[in-house]
Design a protein around this motif. Structure first.
Motif, PDB file in Angstrom:
ATOM      1  N   LEU A 174      -5.797  28.064   6.695  1.00  0.00           N
ATOM      2  CA  LEU A 174      -4.808  27.830   5.656  1.00  0.00           C
ATOM      3  C   LEU A 174      -4.252  26.412   5.744  1.00  0.00           C
ATOM      4  N   VAL A 175      -4.010  25.817   4.574  1.00  0.00           N
ATOM      5  CA  VAL A 175      -3.418  24.484   4.517  1.00  0.00           C
ATOM      6  C   VAL A 175      -1.922  24.608   4.784  1.00  0.00           C
ATOM      7  N   PRO A 176      -1.381  23.858   5.719  1.00  0.00           N
ATOM      8  CA  PRO A 176       0.058  23.935   5.989  1.00  0.00           C
ATOM      9  C   PRO A 176       0.881  23.671   4.730  1.00  0.00           C
ATOM     10  N   VAL A 177       1.947  24.432   4.530  1.00  0.00           N
ATOM     11  CA  VAL A 177       2.753  24.294   3.323  1.00  0.00           C
ATOM     12  C   VAL A 177       3.419  22.930   3.250  1.00  0.00           C
ATOM     13  N   GLU A 178       3.571  22.257   4.392  1.00  0.00           N
ATOM     14  CA  GLU A 178       4.163  20.917   4.389  1.00  0.00           C
ATOM     15  C   GLU A 178       3.320  19.922   3.609  1.00  0.00           C
ATOM     16  N   VAL A 179       2.009  20.167   3.508  1.00  0.00           N
ATOM     17  CA  VAL A 179       1.130  19.249   2.769  1.00  0.00           C
ATOM     18  C   VAL A 179       1.530  19.214   1.301  1.00  0.00           C
ATOM     19  N   ARG A 180       1.659  20.395   0.697  1.00  0.00           N
ATOM     20  CA  ARG A 180       2.072  20.448  -0.708  1.00  0.00           C
ATOM     21  C   ARG A 180       3.518  19.995  -0.859  1.00  0.00           C
ATOM     22  N   GLY A 181       4.366  20.372   0.084  1.00  0.00           N
ATOM     23  CA  GLY A 181       5.760  19.946  -0.007  1.00  0.00           C
ATOM     24  C   GLY A 181       5.879  18.433  -0.038  1.00  0.00           C
ATOM     25  N   TRP A 182       5.160  17.769   0.855  1.00  0.00           N
ATOM     26  CA  TRP A 182       5.215  16.299   0.899  1.00  0.00           C
ATOM     27  C   TRP A 182       4.705  15.702  -0.405  1.00  0.00           C
ATOM     28  N   GLN A 183       3.573  16.216  -0.902  1.00  0.00           N
ATOM     29  CA  GLN A 183       2.984  15.648  -2.124  1.00  0.00           C
ATOM     30  C   GLN A 183       3.889  15.870  -3.328  1.00  0.00           C
ATOM     31  N   ASP A 184       4.470  17.065  -3.450  1.00  0.00           N
ATOM     32  CA  ASP A 184       5.393  17.335  -4.559  1.00  0.00           C
ATOM     33  C   ASP A 184       6.617  16.428  -4.467  1.00  0.00           C
ATOM     34  N   GLY A 185       7.144  16.256  -3.259  1.00  0.00           N
ATOM     35  CA  GLY A 185       8.297  15.391  -3.078  1.00  0.00           C
ATOM     36  C   GLY A 185       7.972  13.940  -3.384  1.00  0.00           C
ATOM     37  N   TYR A 186       6.793  13.498  -2.960  1.00  0.00           N
ATOM     38  CA  TYR A 186       6.390  12.116  -3.217  1.00  0.00           C
ATOM     39  C   TYR A 186       6.299  11.851  -4.726  1.00  0.00           C
ATOM     40  N   ASP A 187       5.645  12.775  -5.456  1.00  0.00           N
ATOM     41  CA  ASP A 187       5.507  12.601  -6.908  1.00  0.00           C
ATOM     42  C   ASP A 187       6.872  12.523  -7.579  1.00  0.00           C
ATOM     43  N   MET A 241       0.835  -1.202   0.000  1.00  0.00           N
ATOM     44  CA  MET A 241       0.000   0.000   0.000  1.00  0.00           C
ATOM     45  C   MET A 241       0.869   1.251   0.000  1.00  0.00           C
ATOM     46  N   PRO A 242       0.499   2.248  -0.808  1.00  0.00           N
ATOM     47  CA  PRO A 242       1.289   3.485  -0.819  1.00  0.00           C
ATOM     48  C   PRO A 242       1.261   4.180   0.525  1.00  0.00           C
ATOM     49  N   GLN A 243       2.362   4.840   0.845  1.00  0.00           N
ATOM     50  CA  GLN A 243       2.395   5.664   2.051  1.00  0.00           C
ATOM     51  C   GLN A 243       1.541   6.918   1.831  1.00  0.00           C
ATOM     52  N   HIS A 244       1.079   7.492   2.915  1.00  0.00           N
ATOM     53  CA  HIS A 244       0.184   8.636   2.812  1.00  0.00           C
ATOM     54  C   HIS A 244       0.788   9.870   3.470  1.00  0.00           C
ATOM     55  N   ASN A 245       0.289  11.001   3.020  1.00  0.00           N
ATOM     56  CA  ASN A 245       0.766  12.288   3.514  1.00  0.00           C
ATOM     57  C   ASN A 245       0.515  12.385   5.017  1.00  0.00           C
ATOM     58  N   PRO A 246       1.569  12.513   5.817  1.00  0.00           N
ATOM     59  CA  PRO A 246       1.394  12.521   7.274  1.00  0.00           C
ATOM     60  C   PRO A 246       0.955  13.865   7.830  1.00  0.00           C
ATOM     61  N   HIS A 247       0.953  14.897   6.998  1.00  0.00           N
ATOM     62  CA  HIS A 247       0.639  16.235   7.491  1.00  0.00           C
ATOM     63  C   HIS A 247      -0.870  16.464   7.441  1.00  0.00           C
ATOM     64  N   PRO A 248      -1.481  16.812   8.549  1.00  0.00           N
ATOM     65  CA  PRO A 248      -2.944  16.944   8.613  1.00  0.00           C
ATOM     66  C   PRO A 248      -3.451  18.136   7.811  1.00  0.00           C
ATOM     67  N   VAL A 249      -4.618  17.936   7.216  1.00  0.00           N
ATOM     68  CA  VAL A 249      -5.280  18.998   6.464  1.00  0.00           C
ATOM     69  C   VAL A 249      -6.457  19.515   7.292  1.00  0.00           C
ATOM     70  N   PRO A 250      -6.527  20.816   7.544  1.00  0.00           N
ATOM     71  CA  PRO A 250      -7.622  21.364   8.359  1.00  0.00           C
ATOM     72  C   PRO A 250      -8.981  21.109   7.708  1.00  0.00           C
ATOM     73  N   ASP A 251      -9.976  20.799   8.532  1.00  0.00           N
ATOM     74  CA  ASP A 251     -11.337  20.614   8.027  1.00  0.00           C
ATOM     75  C   ASP A 251     -12.048  21.938   7.820  1.00  0.00           C
ATOM     76  N   GLU A 252     -11.654  22.947   8.578  1.00  0.00           N
ATOM     77  CA  GLU A 252     -12.305  24.254   8.479  1.00  0.00           C
ATOM     78  C   GLU A 252     -11.883  24.949   7.187  1.00  0.00           C
ATOM     79  N   PRO A 253     -12.832  25.406   6.364  1.00  0.00           N
ATOM     80  CA  PRO A 253     -12.489  26.015   5.073  1.00  0.00           C
ATOM     81  C   PRO A 253     -11.684  27.291   5.177  1.00  0.00           C
TER      82      PRO A 253
END
Length: 237
Positions: free
Chosen positions: A16-29, A1-13
């Motif tokens: 702001l989404v933590p920049v680590e979320v995009r950093g992790w996803q860009d690095g993973y790709d 199974m693929p590993q998943h982004n460990p950085h939490p994404v806020p539920d409240e609209p």
């Protein structure tokens, strides 16, 4: 199974989404599409992005070694050699699982290349779930959620596989801006196939295919099904 982004994404609209979320996803790709070694972390001003990117690249590289590498086709990434690429799984096309055409002279979609990249998913999200915005490392997550909400298991998008060049003016269309024509997102291969086939039956030789997306949590995974299994000569390998 693929590993998943460990950085939490806020539920409240409004949060702001933590920049680590995009950093992790860009690095993973990058990590899962650049065998055999973990790619170097880009130097940017935001150290939190760099940290997330490094973590993601390590996770992507580990998944590539175990589950197979993916091709960053629309990102201009050079295709890894069709060999083990430093791991135990061969990089190359697979059986798409799509049926052979009844007419032996018809175009087939039986070959599938495992790919990764946000551009195709951004186009699908914009067409399939109008009003939803991608980016920030959330594109795959939001497209998967839209599919779940609508009870759709797969999406299909006709694309031209030949690079046409970056347009002089950007259009906010991720594939067009990357130099690739695309059609309309569909919920079946039968609906998307005519648009792709039309691209290869014009007077000048062209290469086209289908982007096939199946929800994969937050990951930017998709399969590329070339018409007739044919890729542009410089990429055929």
């Amino acid at each position: 199974m693929p590993q998943h982004n460990p950085h939490p994404v806020p539920d409240e609209p409004a949060v702001l989404v933590p920049v680590e979320v995009r950093g992790w996803q860009d690095g993973y790709d990058a990590g899962i599409s650049a065998p055999p070694d973990v790619p170097a972390t880009p130097r940017v001003r935001d150290t939190r992005y760099m940290l997330g990117w490094t973590q993601g690249a390590e996770a992507g590289n580990a998944d590539g070694r175990v589950e197979g590498w993916r091709w960053a086709y629309f990102d201009g990434r050079v295709r890894p050699a069709s060999a083990s690429a430093g791991a135990g799984i061969v990089y190359g096309p697979q059986d798409s699982g799509e049926p052979e055409p009844v007419d032996p002279g018809a175009f087939s979609f039986t070959q599938s290349w495992p790919c990764v990249g946000e551009a195709a998913l951004l186009v699908m999200l914009a067409q399939f779930a109008p009003g939803e915005s991608g980016g920030e490392g959330l594109t795959g997550r939001r497209l998967a959620r839209a599919c779940a909400d609508k009870g759709v298991q797969r999406l299909y998008l006709a694309v031209n596989l030949s690079f046409a060049g970056i347009p002089a003016e950007r259009t906010a269309d991720a594939l067009n801006d990357a130099g690739y024509w695309h059609g309309t997102v569909c919920e079946s291969l039968d609906d998307a196939a005519p648009e792709a086939i039309a691209q290869v039956t014009v007077r000048e030789p062209r290469f086209a295919g289908i982007v096939r997306y199946a929800p994969a949590a937050e990951h930017d995974f998709f399969d590329l099904l070339p018409v007739g299994g044919l890729l542009p000569p410089e990429l055929a390998g």
